[in-house]
Motif scaffolding. Structure first.
Motif, PDB file in Angstrom:
ATOM      1  N   VAL A  39     -42.101 -13.272  -8.433  1.00  0.00           N
ATOM      2  CA  VAL A  39     -43.077 -14.304  -8.055  1.00  0.00           C
ATOM      3  C   VAL A  39     -43.484 -14.016  -6.619  1.00  0.00           C
ATOM      4  O   VAL A  39     -42.784 -13.318  -5.904  1.00  0.00           O
ATOM      5  CB  VAL A  39     -42.489 -15.735  -8.165  1.00  0.00           C
ATOM      6  CG1 VAL A  39     -42.360 -16.159  -9.604  1.00  0.00           C
ATOM      7  CG2 VAL A  39     -41.161 -15.847  -7.450  1.00  0.00           C
ATOM      8  N   MET A  40     -44.621 -14.533  -6.207  1.00  0.00           N
ATOM      9  CA  MET A  40     -45.089 -14.210  -4.862  1.00  0.00           C
ATOM     10  C   MET A  40     -44.161 -14.781  -3.799  1.00  0.00           C
ATOM     11  O   MET A  40     -43.945 -14.184  -2.769  1.00  0.00           O
ATOM     12  CB  MET A  40     -46.515 -14.729  -4.652  1.00  0.00           C
ATOM     13  CG  MET A  40     -47.549 -14.003  -5.481  1.00  0.00           C
ATOM     14  SD  MET A  40     -47.524 -12.222  -5.189  1.00  0.00           S
ATOM     15  CE  MET A  40     -48.610 -12.125  -3.776  1.00  0.00           C
ATOM     16  N   CYS A  41     -43.618 -15.954  -4.082  1.00  0.00           N
ATOM     17  CA  CYS A  41     -42.800 -16.625  -3.073  1.00  0.00           C
ATOM     18  C   CYS A  41     -41.785 -17.473  -3.812  1.00  0.00           C
ATOM     19  O   CYS A  41     -42.055 -17.950  -4.917  1.00  0.00           O
ATOM     20  CB  CYS A  41     -43.687 -17.510  -2.199  1.00  0.00           C
ATOM     21  SG  CYS A  41     -42.779 -18.501  -0.998  1.00  0.00           S
ATOM     22  N   ALA A  43     -41.168 -20.289  -3.261  1.00  0.00           N
ATOM     23  CA  ALA A  43     -41.755 -21.620  -3.401  1.00  0.00           C
ATOM     24  C   ALA A  43     -42.567 -21.757  -4.693  1.00  0.00           C
ATOM     25  O   ALA A  43     -42.926 -22.858  -5.094  1.00  0.00           O
ATOM     26  CB  ALA A  43     -42.659 -21.936  -2.215  1.00  0.00           C
ATOM     27  N   ARG A  44     -42.871 -20.626  -5.345  1.00  0.00           N
ATOM     28  CA  ARG A  44     -43.609 -20.692  -6.600  1.00  0.00           C
ATOM     29  C   ARG A  44     -42.677 -21.113  -7.743  1.00  0.00           C
ATOM     30  O   ARG A  44     -43.130 -21.476  -8.817  1.00  0.00           O
ATOM     31  CB  ARG A  44     -44.254 -19.317  -6.899  1.00  0.00           C
ATOM     32  CG  ARG A  44     -44.893 -19.162  -8.290  1.00  0.00           C
ATOM     33  CD  ARG A  44     -46.090 -20.086  -8.442  1.00  0.00           C
ATOM     34  NE  ARG A  44     -46.650 -20.112  -9.786  1.00  0.00           N
ATOM     35  CZ  ARG A  44     -46.392 -21.056 -10.686  1.00  0.00           C
ATOM     36  NH1 ARG A  44     -45.543 -22.030 -10.393  1.00  0.00           N
ATOM     37  NH2 ARG A  44     -46.969 -21.044 -11.870  1.00  0.00           N
ATOM     38  N   ILE A  45     -41.392 -21.021  -7.514  1.00  0.00           N
ATOM     39  CA  ILE A  45     -40.455 -21.247  -8.605  1.00  0.00           C
ATOM     40  C   ILE A  45     -40.374 -22.740  -8.929  1.00  0.00           C
ATOM     41  O   ILE A  45     -39.817 -23.540  -8.191  1.00  0.00           O
ATOM     42  CB  ILE A  45     -39.071 -20.666  -8.266  1.00  0.00           C
ATOM     43  CG1 ILE A  45     -39.220 -19.163  -8.036  1.00  0.00           C
ATOM     44  CG2 ILE A  45     -38.087 -20.919  -9.405  1.00  0.00           C
ATOM     45  CD1 ILE A  45     -38.088 -18.544  -7.277  1.00  0.00           C
ATOM     46  N   ASP A  46     -40.980 -23.051 -10.038  1.00  0.00           N
ATOM     47  CA  ASP A  46     -40.990 -24.409 -10.556  1.00  0.00           C
ATOM     48  C   ASP A  46     -39.608 -24.654 -11.180  1.00  0.00           C
ATOM     49  O   ASP A  46     -39.105 -23.790 -11.895  1.00  0.00           O
ATOM     50  CB  ASP A  46     -42.096 -24.433 -11.636  1.00  0.00           C
ATOM     51  CG  ASP A  46     -42.388 -25.833 -12.138  1.00  0.00           C
ATOM     52  OD1 ASP A  46     -41.448 -26.646 -12.182  1.00  0.00           O
ATOM     53  OD2 ASP A  46     -43.544 -26.084 -12.506  1.00  0.00           O
ATOM     54  N   PRO A  47     -38.975 -25.788 -10.898  1.00  0.00           N
ATOM     55  CA  PRO A  47     -37.676 -26.046 -11.538  1.00  0.00           C
ATOM     56  C   PRO A  47     -37.753 -25.892 -13.055  1.00  0.00           C
ATOM     57  O   PRO A  47     -36.745 -25.555 -13.701  1.00  0.00           O
ATOM     58  CB  PRO A  47     -37.369 -27.487 -11.144  1.00  0.00           C
ATOM     59  CG  PRO A  47     -38.157 -27.728  -9.913  1.00  0.00           C
ATOM     60  CD  PRO A  47     -39.365 -26.872 -10.003  1.00  0.00           C
ATOM     61  N   LYS A  79     -39.092 -24.707   0.939  1.00  0.00           N
ATOM     62  CA  LYS A  79     -39.529 -25.507  -0.209  1.00  0.00           C
ATOM     63  C   LYS A  79     -38.642 -25.198  -1.406  1.00  0.00           C
ATOM     64  O   LYS A  79     -38.244 -26.092  -2.167  1.00  0.00           O
ATOM     65  CB  LYS A  79     -40.999 -25.214  -0.526  1.00  0.00           C
ATOM     66  CG  LYS A  79     -41.917 -25.806   0.523  1.00  0.00           C
ATOM     67  CD  LYS A  79     -43.251 -25.111   0.616  1.00  0.00           C
ATOM     68  CE  LYS A  79     -43.856 -25.385   1.991  1.00  0.00           C
ATOM     69  NZ  LYS A  79     -44.880 -24.422   2.342  1.00  0.00           N
TER      70      LYS A  79
END
Lengths: 150, 384, 322, 575
Positions: A39-41, A43-47, A79
């Motif tokens: 993933v790019m960051c 912070a992109r990781i959605d639970p 985040k």
């Protein structure tokens, strides 16, 4: 057959994925149990991704991001950390062992660290045994994941 | 206690002949190539560093400069042309002046004018003294016999007096050297027994200069040996057989043959050495301090005038022989008085002493290392 | 029973009865329904027995409205029965939609529930160790049976195929009315749709002013004097409005309570709680784990809040370890 | 929707992959997956024949998706996207599985490595089916540039731009140009006068009609995005006229705000402020500029000591090296010796960093000029004390000298503390205004420390000189002119290309909750007060996805990293 944990790794593009690549170019060996999704960051990781991975039979989920203060996107890793803290509580309520979901900071220069994290996590999860969804999935004829994506 | 650094030290040593000390960046090539540089005496790197850092007291206490014979390999290998060999030479000069308690040595080394002036004054005084003595006690035309212008008996007494004086000076300086390099050191202690056991090293090195031979330049060692042996021979002849030397006019081969050989040796060696310094064909002869020139020139002068007066005497030219004799003494006396305790000549005492002290120091350091090692015996066994 | 009239059934599974009240809250409209339809089963209001339903032809009912979760064997039996007998099966209310409040039981276990209810509770007469069991022998050849209490709570579509979902705890009466009308008129969207709710979040309908969010402390509603014009989240009061379908009429936020999420997730959201979690955690203003945990301490039992109405519908379904 | 036809290409990478991973087996197994039209292995997929094979397959077999299982996408994703473009399909219909760096190179067991490689490739196949065609966007480029800071960096950048005929707004906080360099006497190692270096540049800047010089001013706000910024510049001082604000339209910003010197007073053990003749390098620089090296009492000092790394390379202050102090110290030694030939200079250093062109020679020159170099240990420090009356010097410095291993005492009449550089205290404010990041020491972070050292993670904002990290003059000037060159390239193109991967908000789904608003590090998420909707400015967005993950309505979509794509990938790796 011995139990081989399946670990899904969510790695940020700039630090951790590059770090894992470095482990490769440096030929640092680690267990083949982790399957990486870029993933790019962090912070992109959605639970939801974490829950989905567990539900689909992952025995563990590894989230790796840049070290605090080093995020390519300034504060994306914070985040991720905030969500991780709340996610841990929630997973605990669902009876998921804490060791199954892990957040680690791995920089682009830390190939060795990445290999160590994966090795350590694989061992810990091996000791923990398969996750209940994995057991469920292996017992059921119908794979569970199909019902989730519409 | 912190060691006080003397930032002026490099400037000071430069007055003793060193030139490029500051170029050194401590690569250690010099120490690596030096045949004499072994633990615990590693040089020239360590002295170079101590010098750059202005560690005056450490340098004063070091024996390393005396362990160097200036083969020049270090200077040849130095990637920065820092001339470590010449620095060691300069340090020896500096050390001579440090051992000397009178301060004259420092004066002479730092100023060639002062040294030359002192030599000239001594020469004039000697000339005047001997002429006065001669005219009041003998006949200028007779060289030997009862009417001798400068009777050997009288000169003999003068020689011995001077020898005693010089020995006193030199001994005092040697004691200072011993204090600086061995006795005054707080980190080691040398038992008396070790002194007794090692004392043979002084004559051994004095007479053989075997370490010089180990330098790899046998010729220069040989020339130096010839000079040294000739000088010692001459010294013995003059101190103990002066009467026989001066008796004549017949040639007493039992005595004179030694004199001839020694004279030939002295003149030959001096010529070889001076020639090298003129031609600058070796590293060690490239740079010469005023004191080196004066020493060699004086020695040659003394040898030539010595043999000349002898020839004149044997030829029956008493007056000419006597005048030459006075001229000879005008060289000998200043040379000995200035050079032996205060300048170049002193190294004949310091070098063998340094070998002796180095041996004592090394032994003491080894003993110290073994004693409180802190390792248990099984560990030691393992290492063994 | 008139052949021209619509044949409908209403049933309550594991439910509180609120959904039935919501139907009644449509007031006189219910009379119009009664005029247009035969209500063949409605345990709370109409005299109809299970055996009557069992006797029906397959597909004899035009629509069945099932409220409540599937908690025991009886619930499951009726769910299957209504599915079989009805052309349309509507999951009515949060419990049948996502598991609802009974679904919170999935954070614990059957044994623990029975223990608390029947064994270790101060209100129980000491010495009384009676626990309900599915079958009890009375005499030699008579058994008394009660429905089997399941180990976990299921939402309706875990058990049977569901045609429409009408969310809410309970569904807002005007939405109930609209859906009933649509059924009567036959104006229904494609199968599987959520009906009687909007496709956007509660915030859209909420009149409070929203600002950029950064929470340094979470408050329970009674811990703070609210500004009634400002977004609750901006004031640190947990509100699931951003993550929840609108349609309820902003009932809770309008009264100063954070939205509880009874209308369920928005279209495209796989896990309501996880999305709520992500949104809530994202606005926490902390940089170290300690700082973040300190702020999150202000939310008691986040999992139960995020999955108040939907633990059985979550990806994790239940806590099996309990 | 057209039928998805995927081409799967498993690269052997010579033997790099094939020696551990059974590529043929993977190919055979995955070719049975739905939608897979072609599956092949090849020795070197990235080679020209390899790429041509893909292009030909796309044309012949009507492929509309391609998966390459090979090395890291960080290595060759661009290569293969180009191949897709050549074949005439959208380059984003491509996905790479990393079976080399994260598989064959890190696992020895053939069986598990093959299983993992297959899982990764399967995930890519499942993912690519959900890929969407993406196109890059374009925006106009405003040819004006805002340069913040009038030091050597700002002057160099401004000149480069203005002399190419483009408007520059040069904003300087103080009332004069030159920055820190104007405080310097000579510069190491060439001993050019700093004054000479600056005067020419300042004159050229003042004379250039394209430069609008704004002294005693500072940036008040910056909005917009690359090529289209609106800057408000106002009076720097608080008591300045607040109404005298200028609204400037600029396409790029070069931040050249420089450094400030470390406050030597923070280091207590050097006695700075207590011992009168312990001075900082800048104080000494002033003496040099005035040509008057004297102690406070008016004497000409005989013993000088220069202490390196004051505040730098230490546990307690700054961990980094300030890069210029070593050479400056040597320069001092040089200037002292030429001003006072009978002086003695001791130079106390931790390590001598003489890395630049001519620096080593300069160092050598200094040592040959009898500068006494003494090494002290990192995280140790020399102690400066007043000497007893009657000593030859005024102070004595006690230090544990590393090369000799001795504790030594050095005489000193004047001690010069080489203070390092540190980020300006207001650099955080500037960072917030222009939306760039700072590292833990407060230096601005470059887009890539090696490959993109003048750009930042915010498009259109460049950094040059010592605001990014300690630097010497040539590096500063090079960076400033490099930044200018980057800007000139864009001005020449007149257009800004905006990467196709960014986040976008579905207005129908957005409820205006504003959870996402504060999350964007680039302020790309804007709130439309009228519509009550959040909106992503695609020119500002850098596709991190923080807002996407946070959006509770799934109203924000991360292009090329959609939920659906990632879900498919999760399913793929776990199947």
């Amino acid at each position: 057959m011995s139990f081989e944990p399946k670990i899904v790794g969510f790695l940020c593009n700039w630090c951790s994925y590059a770090g894992a690549d470095l482990a490769g170019t440096s030929r640092i060996q680690y267990p083949a149990n982790v399957r990486v999704i870029r993933v790019m960051c962090s912070a992109r990781i959605d639970p939801t991704f974490v829950l989905k991975a567990l539900r689909d039979g992952a025995d563990g989920v590894l989230i790796c991001g840049c070290h605090p203060g080093d995020c390519h996107y300034t504060e994306g890793n914070y985040k991720a950390l905030r969500r991780y803290e709340l996610l841990k509580q929630t997973l605990c309520a669902f009876g998921i062992e804490e060791a199954r979901v892990r957040l680690e900071w791995v920089s682009a220069s830390e190939g060795q660290v990445f290999a160590e994290v994966v090795t350590d996590m694989t061992e810990k999860i091996r000791a923990l045994g398969p996750s209940r969804f994995r057991v469920e999935q292996e017992n059921a004829s119908q794979p569970v994941h199909q019902e989730v994506t519409k | 206690m912190p060691i006080r650094v003397n930032p002026k030290l490099v400037n000071e040593i430069e007055r003793y002949g060193a030139e490029d000390v500051s170029k050194c960046y401590h690569c250690g090539n010099c120490s690596a190539v030096c045949p004499h540089s072994t633990q615990p005496f590693v040089f020239p790197r360590a002295p170079m560093r101590l010098l750059q850092m202005g560690f005056e007291s450490k340098l004063q206490n070091s024996l390393e400069p005396w362990l160097c014979y200036y083969c020049g390999q270090c200077s040849e290998q130095c990637p920065r042309d820092a001339e470590p060999g010449e620095t060691m030479m300069s340090l020896r000069r500096w050390l001579i002046s440090r051992y000397d308690f009178t301060g004259l040595s420092r004066l002479f080394y730092r100023s060639w004018k002062a040294e030359l002036g002192a030599l000239l004054i001594m020469a004039v005084l000697t000339g005047v003294g001997f002429l006065l003595w001669g005219f009041t006690h003998g006949d200028i035309r007779s060289y030997d016999g009862p009417n001798a212008f400068l009777a050997s008996s009288a000169v003999h007494i003068f020689d011995w007096t001077m020898a005693v004086v010089l020995t006193l000076f030199l001994t005092a300086n040697c004691v200072r050297m011993w204090w600086f390099t061995v006795a005054g050191r707080k980190d080691i202690s040398v038992p008396l027994l070790s002194y007794l056991r090692g004392v043979y090293l002084i004559p051994l090195h004095f007479f053989t200069q075997k370490r010089y031979a180990e330098c790899g330049h046998k010729t220069s060692w040989a020339v130096h040996m010839v000079l040294m042996a000739s000088y010692v021979t001459m010294f013995v002849l003059i101190m103990f057989f002066l009467h026989a030397v001066q008796a004549g006019p017949e040639i007493n081969w039992n005595v004179h043959i030694f004199g001839y050989l020694a004279t030939a040796g002295l003149i030959g060696a001096c010529i070889v050495m001076l020639r090298a310094r003129v031609k600058k064909d070796h590293v060690w002869s490239e740079r010469s301090h005023a004191s080196d020139w004066m020493f060699l020139v004086l020695l040659l002068y003394v040898s030539v005038t010595g043999i000349l007066q002898h020839i004149l005497h044997r030829s029956g030219l008493g007056m000419a022989a006597n005048i030459t004799y006075v001229c000879h003494m005008m060289g000998v006396v200043p040379m000995l008085l200035i050079e032996v305790p205060f300048s170049k000549w002193a190294h004949m005492a310091y070098r063998p002493l340094a070998m002796f002290f180095a041996d004592l120091t090394a032994e003491a350091l080894l003993a110290k290392e073994k004693k409180p090692s802190g390792l248990s015996s099984p560990q030691l066994a393992e290492i063994g | 029973m008139s052949p021209e009239k619509l044949q409908i059934a209403l049933y309550w599974g594991a439910a509180c009865g609120g959904c039935d009240v919501a139907v009644l809250d449509t007031n006189e409209f219910i009379l119009d329904v009664a005029a247009a339809a035969d209500i063949r089963l409605w345990p709370i209001a109409v005299d109809g027995k299970y055996k009557d339903v069992e006797k029906m032809q397959d597909g004899e009912l035009d629509a069945a409205f099932y409220n409540g979760a599937v908690r025991n064997s009886e619930n499951e039996h009726i769910a299957r029965l209504l599915r079989q007998k009805s052309k349309i099966l509507v999951a009515f209310g949060s419990c049948s939609h996502m598991g609802g409040i009974p679904g919170l039981a999935n954070f614990t276990s059957k044994d623990k529930i029975l223990d608390t209810a029947y064994l270790n509770n101060p209100s129980i007469e000491p010495g009384n160790k009676t626990v309900p069991v599915p079958e009890t022998k009375i005499g030699d050849d008579e058994t008394l049976d009660i429905p089997e209490f399941y180990d976990q709570v299921y939402k309706l579509d875990d058990v049977v195929d569901v045609d429409y979902y009408l969310p809410g705890c309970p569904p807002a009466p005007h939405q109930v009315k609209a859906v009933l009308l649509a059924v009567v008129k036959g104006e229904l969207p494609p199968k599987g749709s959520v009906v009687g709710a909007a496709d956007f979040a509660v915030c859209e309908d909420c009149k409070r002013e929203k600002k950029e969010k950064k929470v340094t402390r979470f408050y329970r509603p009674w811990e703070i004097i609210q500004d009634p014009t400002q977004c609750l989240m901006d004031q640190g009061i947990l509100c699931l409005g951003p993550a929840t379908r609108s349609g309820c009429g902003v009932r809770c936020p309008d009264t100063g309570q954070g939205c509880r999420g009874c209308y369920g997730p928005l279209p495209g959201v796989v896990d309501h709680g996880a999305k709520s979690l992500s949104a809530v955690a994202s606005i926490v203003d902390g940089k170290t784990p300690e700082e973040i945990r300190g702020i999150l301490k202000g939310i008691p039992d986040f999992a139960a809040i995020a999955y108040r109405f939907g633990a059985p519908a979550s990806l994790m379904k239940r806590n099996e370890k309990q | 929707m057209e039928e998805v036809r995927i081409g799967v290409y498993v690269c052997n990478c010579g033997t790099n992959i094939a020696k551990v991973v059974d590529c043929d087996a993977i190919c055979a197994s995955l070719s049975k997956m739905p939608n897979v039209a072609v599956a092949r292995t090849y020795k070197y997929m990235c080679s020209t024949p390899g790429q041509e094979m893909i292009v030909e397959d796309i044309r012949k077999n009507n492929l509309n998706r391609v998966v390459v299982a090979a090395c890291s996408p960080r290595m060759h994703e661009r290569t293969f996207r180009k191949a897709l473009q050549t074949a005439g399909i959208n380059p984003y219909f491509f996905e790479m599985a990393n079976i080399r760096e994260q598989c064959s190179w890190v696992h020895e067991n053939e069986e598990t490595a093959t299983a993992k490689a297959e899982a990764l490739t399967r995930a890519a196949i499942l993912r690519v089916a959900h890929h969407e065609p993406l196109e890059n966007l374009y925006a106009d480029m405003c040819p004006s540039t805002l340069v913040l800071g009038g030091g050597i960096a700002g002057l160099s950048a401004a000149l480069e731009l203005a002399e190419s005929g483009h408007p520059v707004f040069l904003v300087e906080k103080t009332d004069r140009l030159g920055g820190n360099l104007a405080r310097v006497d000579l510069t190491a190692p060439h001993l050019y006068s700093a004054r000479d270096l600056l005067t020419d540049r300042i004159a050229r800047v003042r004379a250039n009609p394209y430069v609008q010089l704004m002294l005693e001013s500072e940036l008040k706000s910056l909005s917009g995005f690359v090529g289209n910024f609106t800057a408000i510049v106002g009076a720097a001082k608080k008591n300045g006229d607040p109404h005298k604000e200028h609204v400037l339209e600029v396409g790029s910003v070069v931040v050249c705000t420089g450094y400030k010197e470390f406050d030597a007073g923070r280091v207590t053990h050097f006695g700075y402020g207590k011992l009168p003749n312990v001075v900082t390098s800048f104080e000494f620089e002033k003496m040099l500029r005035e040509g008057n090296i004297r102690t406070k009492e008016g004497r000409i000092p005989e013993y000088f000591a220069i202490v390196h790394c004051v505040g730098s390379r230490s546990r307690d202050f700054h961990g980094y090296c300030s890069r210029v102090c070593c050479m400056t110290a040597l320069k001092y030694a040089h200037e002292i010796k030429s001003a006072i030939p009978n002086s003695y200079v001791s130079d106390l250093y931790i390590d001598m960093h003489a890395f630049g062109k001519g620096h080593e020679d300069f160092y050598r020159g200094s040592s040959e000029a009898k500068t006494l170099f003494l090494m002290y240990g990192k995280n140790e420090h020399p102690v400066i004390k007043r000497a007893q009356p009657g000593e030859e010097s005024e102070m004595l410095i006690e230090v544990n000298e590393q090369l000799s291993g001795e504790t030594i005492e050095i005489p000193a009449d004047m001690v010069i503390l080489m203070v390092g550089m540190e980020a300006r205290s207001e650099s955080g404010d500037v960072a917030r205004l222009v939306n760039i990041s700072q590292d833990k020491d407060g230096w601005y972070i470059e887009s890539h420390p090696k490959l993109d050292p003048v750009a930042t993670t915010t498009e259109g904002i460049f950094i040059a000189g010592t605001c990014a990290a300690p630097k010497d003059i040539p590096d500063t000037v090079a960076q400033a002119r490099a930044a200018a060159a980057r800007i000139l390239g864009r001005i020449a193109k007149q257009k800004i290309e905006i990467d196709a991967v960014f986040a976008e908000v579905d207005e129908d789904l957005c409820s205006g909750c504003r959870v996402c608003n504060s999350l964007c590090p680039y302020s790309a998420v804007e709130f439309d007060e009228e519509k009550k909707r959040s909106r992503v400015n695609s020119a500002l967005c850098k596709a991190c996805g923080a807002c996407v993950a946070a959006c509770p309505s799934c109203a924000i979509k991360a292009r090329h990293f959609t939920d659906r794509q990632i879900f498919a990938q999760i399913e793929g790796v776990l199947r």
